[in-house]
Design an enzyme around this catalytic site. Structure first.
Site, short mmCIF file in Angstrom:
data_model
loop_
_atom_site.label_atom_id
_atom_site.label_comp_id
_atom_site.label_asym_id
_atom_site.label_seq_id
_atom_site.Cartn_x
_atom_site.Cartn_y
_atom_site.Cartn_z
N ARG A 174 -6.27 9.95 40.20
CA ARG A 174 -5.05 9.10 39.76
C ARG A 174 -5.13 7.75 40.24
O ARG A 174 -4.03 7.07 40.43
CB ARG A 174 -4.00 9.92 40.72
CG ARG A 174 -3.90 11.65 40.34
CD ARG A 174 -3.53 11.80 38.97
NE ARG A 174 -3.59 13.36 38.42
CZ ARG A 174 -4.84 13.63 38.09
NH1 ARG A 174 -5.94 13.05 37.60
NH2 ARG A 174 -4.78 15.32 37.75
N SER A 225 4.50 14.79 38.55
CA SER A 225 4.05 15.24 39.87
C SER A 225 4.64 13.96 40.76
O SER A 225 4.19 12.75 40.56
CB SER A 225 2.50 15.49 40.02
OG SER A 225 2.29 16.45 39.14
N GLU A 295 2.03 10.15 44.03
CA GLU A 295 1.21 9.86 43.01
C GLU A 295 2.37 8.96 42.18
O GLU A 295 1.91 7.87 41.39
CB GLU A 295 1.02 11.13 42.40
CG GLU A 295 0.29 10.90 41.12
CD GLU A 295 -0.15 12.23 40.26
OE1 GLU A 295 -0.05 12.37 39.16
OE2 GLU A 295 -0.59 13.05 41.21
#
Length: 302
Positions: A174, A225, A295
């Site tokens: 990520r 998320s 995130e």
């Protein structure tokens, strides 16, 4: 700022909005105003915007479709460059794809699957733009952008434009080199896909879309998320084990459907979300001795 707005109009860089609420441009429907928002009408529009921003010594921030983003209630200082229409050109030659940064990722994944091109099925339910997906190395279902991006055309803070290959993008979980090490805007990405059976590829992408619809709360404004998975653990599982699903602060709620989603129940502020994030981090640390790292990208005036 008035002079900068005037010069942006003179350069015909695209759509220009002043004191534009960013809640209108994020999937979480949260965020104070951008001093100036520019929605460029072309790559040249981005170049001209950055040139003027640099001349005026003004701060700038780039966003895509506003997913995976939490914008401060106080908004964003300077110029926000939103990549969307005007930077959404697509070319497909065999299994090679060239696509501009403003192209919607779900739309791209669906279109290519219908042509029998395999490799992007994981993105079937990921909101956001191609540029943002490269920037964040977006992924799901055990795959991500690093698997298919061969190179990306990036515009850096000083206005330089450079192609970075897959290795130079320094993809990891990520993240990419573009987040902190070499901040920049993804203007275009080149992808390498594979030939597949059209029906099978399309079925996989529909399966991924259905899975997201059935397990994630997209019926409420959210940013996707909130936390990176602290492998080998999964953020949502830890939140569920801690008994936190459904917990609310103000208008922000941990989704009763998925522990790694915070939803806006209608009147949430960015501060509500930040307070809820901090609460989750404290609880998970206390109960499982696991550090939870966000995130979602948190930007704007503090």
């Amino acid at each position: 700022m008035e002079q900068l707005v005037k010069e942006l109009h003179e350069r015909n860089v695209g759509k220009i909005l002043v004191n534009e609420p960013l809640a209108r441009h994020t999937t979480m429907k949260i965020g104070g105003p951008a001093d100036i928002m520019v929605i460029p009408n072309s790559t040249e529009g981005v170049l001209n915007t950055l040139e003027l921003v640099k001349q005026h010594g003004t701060k700038w921030t780039a966003i895509g479709r506003g997913s995976n983003l939490l914008v401060s209630d106080k908004g964003i200082e300077g110029v926000v460059i939103k990549l969307g229409e005007g930077l959404d050109h697509l070319e497909v030659e065999g299994t090679k794809v060239s696509v501009e940064g403003g192209y919607p990722l779900i739309k791209l994944a669906t279109l290519l699957s219908r042509q029998g091109l395999a490799g992007l099925e994981f993105a079937g339910g990921i909101p956001g733009s191609v540029g943002g997906a490269v920037y964040m190395n977006a992924g799901a279902h055990k795959s991500d952008m690093s698997e298919i991006v061969t190179r990306a055309l990036v515009m850096f803070e000083n206005g330089d434009v450079e192609w970075l290959n897959n290795k130079e993008l320094e993809f990891s979980y990520r993240t990419s080199v573009l987040q902190k090490k070499r901040p920049g805007i993804v203007l275009k990405a080149e992808l390498q896909l594979q030939e597949g059976n059209r029906d099978e590829v399309f079925a996989r992408i529909q399966q991924n879309k259905d899975y997201r619809r059935d397990t994630q709360p997209w019926n409420y404004p959210c940013a996707g998320s909130i936390f990176r998975n602290p492998l080998p653990n999964y953020a949502g599982n830890l939140v569920e084990k801690a008994g936190l699903k459904g917990y609310k602060i103000g208008g922000a709620q941990i989704s009763p459907m998925h522990g790694n989603f915070i939803v806006n129940t209608g009147n949430a502020t960015a501060q509500d979300v930040l307070d809820l994030i901090a609460f989750i981090q404290r609880e998970i640390k206390e109960k499982f001795n696991v550090e939870m790292h966000t995130e979602v990208e948190i930007i704007g005036r503090q």
